[in-house]
Scaffold this motif. Structure first.
Motif, short mmCIF file in Angstrom:
data_model
loop_
_atom_site.label_atom_id
_atom_site.label_comp_id
_atom_site.label_asym_id
_atom_site.label_seq_id
_atom_site.Cartn_x
_atom_site.Cartn_y
_atom_site.Cartn_z
N MET A 255 3.63 4.88 1.68
CA MET A 255 3.70 4.82 0.16
C MET A 255 2.35 3.83 -0.01
SD MET A 255 5.14 4.84 -3.51
CE MET A 255 5.62 6.64 -3.36
N ASP A 256 1.20 4.31 -0.47
CA ASP A 256 -0.27 3.52 0.20
C ASP A 256 -0.11 3.03 -1.24
OD1 ASP A 256 -2.57 3.47 1.66
OD2 ASP A 256 -3.23 3.26 -0.18
N ILE A 257 -0.46 1.74 -1.30
CA ILE A 257 -0.66 0.78 -2.61
C ILE A 257 -1.37 0.77 -3.86
CG2 ILE A 257 -1.30 -1.13 -1.54
CD1 ILE A 257 2.00 -1.10 -4.16
N ILE A 258 -2.78 1.87 -2.97
CA ILE A 258 -3.89 2.12 -3.79
C ILE A 258 -3.70 3.47 -4.07
CG2 ILE A 258 -6.65 2.23 -3.44
CD1 ILE A 258 -6.38 -0.09 -2.34
N TYR A 259 -3.91 4.16 -2.47
CA TYR A 259 -3.88 5.65 -2.80
C TYR A 259 -3.08 6.20 -3.78
CZ TYR A 259 -3.47 11.22 -1.60
OH TYR A 259 -3.47 11.88 -1.19
N ASP A 260 -1.30 5.65 -3.60
CA ASP A 260 -0.23 6.49 -4.23
C ASP A 260 -0.12 5.98 -5.73
OD1 ASP A 260 0.75 8.53 -2.99
OD2 ASP A 260 0.97 6.88 -1.18
N LEU A 261 -0.63 4.81 -5.56
CA LEU A 261 0.74 3.51 -6.93
C LEU A 261 -1.40 3.30 -7.12
CD1 LEU A 261 3.57 2.21 -5.41
CD2 LEU A 261 3.03 4.25 -6.28
N LYS A 262 -2.55 3.57 -7.17
CA LYS A 262 -3.25 3.38 -7.79
C LYS A 262 -3.81 1.34 -8.12
CE LYS A 262 -1.81 7.13 -8.94
NZ LYS A 262 -0.39 8.09 -8.63
N MET A 263 -3.41 0.30 -7.57
CA MET A 263 -3.54 -0.14 -6.81
C MET A 263 -4.79 -0.97 -6.45
SD MET A 263 -1.22 -1.32 -9.03
CE MET A 263 -1.66 -0.22 -10.40
N TYR A 264 -6.20 -0.37 -6.94
CA TYR A 264 -7.05 -0.51 -6.68
C TYR A 264 -7.46 -2.06 -6.15
CZ TYR A 264 -11.89 0.27 -4.35
OH TYR A 264 -12.62 0.72 -3.93
N ASN A 265 -7.86 -2.36 -4.67
CA ASN A 265 -8.45 -3.99 -4.50
C ASN A 265 -9.55 -3.12 -3.12
OD1 ASN A 265 -9.06 -5.75 -3.41
ND2 ASN A 265 -7.25 -6.55 -3.27
N PRO A 266 -10.78 -3.64 -3.64
CA PRO A 266 -12.10 -3.83 -3.08
C PRO A 266 -12.05 -4.18 -2.23
CG PRO A 266 -13.00 -4.50 -5.08
CD PRO A 266 -11.37 -4.57 -5.68
N ASN A 267 -11.60 -5.15 -2.44
CA ASN A 267 -10.68 -6.03 -0.68
C ASN A 267 -9.70 -5.89 -0.05
OD1 ASN A 267 -13.43 -7.90 -2.29
ND2 ASN A 267 -11.51 -8.75 -3.46
N LEU A 268 -9.23 -5.16 -0.44
CA LEU A 268 -8.36 -4.70 0.70
C LEU A 268 -8.44 -3.61 1.42
CD1 LEU A 268 -5.22 -5.47 1.42
CD2 LEU A 268 -4.33 -4.09 -0.83
N ASP A 269 -8.38 -3.15 2.80
CA ASP A 269 -8.38 -2.23 3.07
C ASP A 269 -6.67 -1.27 3.25
OD1 ASP A 269 -10.56 -0.32 3.35
OD2 ASP A 269 -11.70 -1.70 5.20
N THR A 270 -6.46 -0.43 3.10
CA THR A 270 -4.97 0.75 3.49
C THR A 270 -5.87 1.86 3.92
OG1 THR A 270 -5.09 1.71 0.94
CG2 THR A 270 -4.23 -0.64 1.35
N ARG A 271 -4.50 2.71 4.27
CA ARG A 271 -4.93 3.31 5.21
C ARG A 271 -4.96 4.89 4.30
NH1 ARG A 271 -1.18 8.07 6.30
NH2 ARG A 271 0.34 7.23 5.16
N LEU A 272 -4.75 5.16 3.19
CA LEU A 272 -5.28 6.38 2.06
C LEU A 272 -6.45 5.48 0.99
CD1 LEU A 272 -1.98 7.97 2.05
CD2 LEU A 272 -4.28 8.54 3.99
#
Ligand code: SGN
Ligand code: CA
Length: 537
Positions: A255-272
């Motif tokens: 469960m991807d923190i950015i893609y699934d939960l919308k916690m966008y962070n320009p300094n963090l790279d996640t799988r999705l």
């Protein structure tokens, strides 16, 4: 696979109109010819589970429009799929056949053979107008519809693309659930021949991942804390396949923190992350401004708080629930719009309204999101029907029904005799209030998509009203047996335990019989004698 575009890439030869194979089987069944044929409005969502539908479960949300369907007709309390995944489910419901017969066993490589008979083709031959709007997901283009407009692959929530019948792709501004509803109502009002009966399929992308709410609904559920399922911290003991899946809410990979939960962070790279950027990139400036105004404070707090361990897992669960239920809310509103249109136009009296989903879903049970397993939450699917005049039955249908039953049901409504190769049963006797003595007492299930996203191993199994037997195969060989009466959340695999010999033997016989009855070329290999004796390994 991300937003799947394989449908665009098909050569024309793969999508030419199929030869009409439906004629021979298209004999009229015995039904009173004096009656005006009923219309069918078949609404299906994606990944909408019964836990998030208040006529089934009041813990999390209210769905007044879906409940209205059930209140004015039937709620099926034992409704199941044959293969808990989108494309396969759709192929089962279109053909009335299990996956090994319709050929669409999994989402990643299959292309639906559109030359095979489907219920829309039979209905067309019987004089119905047929239309489909929304998600299709079968890779070949729809056949058997007078009108269709589909989203490519999984579809986009915002300003989505639609593929039109002439092959053009257009972009419609707005939110997908509204747009599919608008398009469907427009067809009802302006495009169909009002002298003919019709079958309209309204097939939504909602509530599919990544649960992007309409901007109008963003504020909902923010003050709610949802109860965490008792088995959220399941340790999967005694269940290898359950341990090895990749659908865990707690897992940063699954469960991807950015893609699934919308916690966008320009300094963090996640799988999705880049998929999320693509989806948000579809928004117009006004939509994006509302989105950011809502999420930015939550994002800021989230990264400041630096939650860890169980606190983080439970925070993810709460955000997941909120997002999912916001998408349910707009779906429910839009189902209400369709009901209102039918009511305002005096059409409810001669229209069967069916609401279902392509499968159930996990709302944190076993710590999961997604589906695929033959465990109850994803094996089940909601099914409610609003009945037209002349059908007085109300309340619950408790017989075990499956999505292979929809096609023969619609055929019976259209007066088409059931072709011998359809494996499902018409639900019409149940709808009329009968309780057929010989109704099925065993359900057969087969899931194939492995190795693939979420890594749920291949398995098949049978379920009766008390027990479930599952065999995970391919890269493992593991049996699971559950007593659903004592263990409804399937935490205790009792396969092989002393005292279970008789029930194991009887479930093995049911499995063997189901695989023979449905002619599944994959047969289980556990030694069992012709007389049904279990030969211990
Ligand atoms: C996508 C999703 C998966 C989901 C499958 C199948 N990933 O691939 O989470 O299980 O669809 O769903 S995503 O990154 O693209 O969102 S199905 O309902 O269409 O079968
Ligand atoms: Ca689905």
């Amino acid at each position: 696979m991300k937003n799947n575009l394989r449908g665009f890439l098909l050569p024309l030869t793969a999508i030419v109109a199929a030869a009409p194979q439906t004629q021979a089987a298209n004999k009229k069944a015995s039904q009173p010819q004096t009656q005006k044929p009923l219309n069918i409005v078949y609404i299906m969502t994606d990944d909408h589970t019964a836990q998030a539908m208040s006529c089934y479960d009041k813990r999390y949300t209210v769905t007044p429009n879906l409940d209205r369907i059930a209140q004015n007709g039937l709620r099926f309390t034992n409704s199941f799929v044959a293969n808990s995944l989108s494309g396969p489910s759709r192929a089962c419901m279109l053909t009335g056949k299990h996956s090994h017969k319709n050929g669409f066993t999994e989402n990643t490589t299959c292309v639906f053979d559109a030359s095979q008979p489907t219920f829309p083709r039979y209905l067309q031959d019987a004089g119905y107008q047929t239309a489909l709007f929304g998600k299709w997901h079968l890779e070949s283009l729809p056949q058997g519809f007078d009108k269709w407009e589909i989203v490519p692959g999984q579809g986009d929530y915002y300003n989505p693309r639609f593929i039109e019948m002439n092959g053009d792709t257009i972009v419609r501004p707005g939110y997908l659930t509204h747009l599919i509803t608008d398009r469907s109502i427009d067809w009802l009002e302006n495009e169909r021949d009002k002298q003919k009966p019709f079958c309209l399929l309204i097939h939504h992308k909602a509530i599919h991942r990544n649960w992007m709410a309409d901007t109008a609904d963003l504020e909902l559920f923010e003050d709610k804390t949802f109860p965490i399922p008792a088995n959220f911290y399941d340790d999967y003991s005694g269940r290898t396949a359950a341990k090895e899946q990749e659908m865990s809410i707690a897992s940063p990979h699954d469960m991807d923190i950015i893609y699934d939960l919308k916690m966008y962070n320009p300094n963090l790279d996640t799988r999705l992350k880049s998929t999320y950027e693509d989806f948000v990139g579809r928004m117009d400036p006004e939509q994006k401004a509302k989105w950011d105004a809502f999420y930015n404070p939550i994002i800021e707090k989230f990264y400041n708080d630096s939650l860890q361990g169980r606190e983080l897992a439970e925070w993810k669960f709460q955000r997941y629930m909120r997002d999912y239920l916001k998408v349910v809310k707009s779906l429910d509103d839009n189902v209400g719009r369709v009901l209102k249109y039918l009511e305002d136009n005096d059409m409810l009296k001669n229209t069967l309204v069916v609401y279902t989903s392509d499968q159930g879903f996990y709302m944190g049970e076993h710590g999961w999101f997604d589906k695929r397993f033959m465990y109850e939450e994803s094996f089940r699917t909601p099914l409610v029907m609003m009945l037209p005049e002349g059908f007085d039955r109300r309340g619950d249908v408790t017989e075990m029904v499956q999505n292979i039953d929809y096609a023969p049901t619609f055929l019976e409504i259209a007066g088409v005799a059931k072709p011998a190769d359809i494996q499902g049963e018409s639900l019409m006797p149940l709808i009329r209030g009968e309780h057929p003595e010989n109704w099925r007492n065993t359900l057969y299930y087969h899931f194939y998509e492995f190795p693939a996203e979420h890594m749920v191993k291949r398995h098949y199994g049978v379920r009766d009203d008390r027990y479930k037997l599952i065999h995970f195969y391919n890269d493992i060989d593991q049996w699971e047996l559950y007593n659903l009466e004592n263990d409804p959340t399937e935490m205790h695999n009792i396969f092989g335990q002393p005292g279970t010999e008789d029930i194991t033997r009887s479930m093995m016989v049911k499995l063997r019989d189901a695989q023979l009855q449905y002619d599944d070329p994959i047969r289980f290999t556990y030694p069992i004698s012709d007389s049904g004796e279990l030969v211990k390994k």
